[in-house]
Design a protein around this motif. Sequence first.
Motif, PDB file in Angstrom:
ATOM      1  N   ALA A  29      26.962  24.414  57.285  1.00 32.41           N
ATOM      2  CA  ALA A  29      27.940  24.940  56.955  1.00 32.41           C
ATOM      3  C   ALA A  29      28.674  24.794  58.346  1.00 32.41           C
ATOM      4  O   ALA A  29      29.953  24.512  58.124  1.00 32.41           O
ATOM      5  N   ARG A  30      28.256  25.166  59.287  1.00 34.15           N
ATOM      6  CA  ARG A  30      29.057  25.297  60.846  1.00 34.15           C
ATOM      7  C   ARG A  30      30.215  26.133  60.792  1.00 34.15           C
ATOM      8  O   ARG A  30      31.207  25.782  61.011  1.00 34.15           O
ATOM      9  N   VAL A  31      29.882  27.486  60.328  1.00 34.57           N
ATOM     10  CA  VAL A  31      31.030  28.288  60.218  1.00 34.57           C
ATOM     11  C   VAL A  31      30.525  29.632  61.045  1.00 34.57           C
ATOM     12  O   VAL A  31      29.720  30.145  60.848  1.00 34.57           O
ATOM     13  N   ALA A  32      31.191  29.753  62.210  1.00 38.96           N
ATOM     14  CA  ALA A  32      30.616  30.626  63.269  1.00 38.96           C
ATOM     15  C   ALA A  32      30.364  31.994  62.519  1.00 38.96           C
ATOM     16  O   ALA A  32      29.357  32.792  62.982  1.00 38.96           O
ATOM     17  N   THR A  33      31.400  32.411  61.865  1.00 42.45           N
ATOM     18  CA  THR A  33      31.246  33.797  61.439  1.00 42.45           C
ATOM     19  C   THR A  33      30.178  33.973  60.643  1.00 42.45           C
ATOM     20  O   THR A  33      29.250  35.068  60.405  1.00 42.45           O
TER      21      THR A  33
END
Length: 264
Positions: free
Chosen positions: A142-146
């Motif tokens: 997903a490459r979503v840091a959060t």
Amino acid sequence: MSERSTTENMFLEVRFAVLSGIYLPGQILDRDELCQVYGCKSATALDALNALVHEGYLDIPRRGVFGVRLWSEVEINDLFDIRASMMGMAAARATERGTDLEVANLVRRTEEAAAPDFSDQSGTEILISRGVDIQATIIRMARVATITDMARSIGPNALYRQSVWAQNSKQLIKTWRSIGAISAALKRRAPAQAQSAMAEFVELTRGALLASFAEGDHVDWPEFPVIRRIDCHIIRRGCAFGAGGREPALDGRIIPFGIGQLRS
């Protein structure tokens, strides 16, 4: 196969005792008694107990004291609401941002795995490892840091493993199929379907978990359990469970034994 260390034996046996209800929520585990039963030093016991705290099986109600973690219904629902939202988002983003190779590898691992026999303890362990694998892989894709930063806190190891232990064979088949549905949506690059399939998977685990915790409501038990070595094999609801192994958290990492105290 290499022989397990005393630390690993204690970790797996105490975890099994918590999952099977030998050690009950809120009970205090006497560290000196553990050391006597396992024939080890206090530092060895601390290595296992701190890892169990980190994975959500134990808590530290006061300094130097370890107890079986008592999860409330409010905590479970809050965690699962956050998890459903964030994991659904991660699944949708993974269909859009995952490389062709990442998607192909995830689909291959899912499609190659035959449906487990849940009357065998290796079958339930396969489901646990497969469920963790697909979620951790999706978070990475997903490459979503959060979401990556919050992955371990929104999905403690204990809650997923306990939810599998709470299900009967028909429910576990549904959970297995929901994992396949997530993979199929990723293969089709269908964000809405991936999000929906992930939400179904999370809800299946939430429902079973809440039902199992409700069984112990309004029941009193001694503050201290009898500490003993555990024969790690049990049949529950037609499904077999054993000691199993160590699975990573949703962030893909296994915390090694020997970590320091996590809570004062």
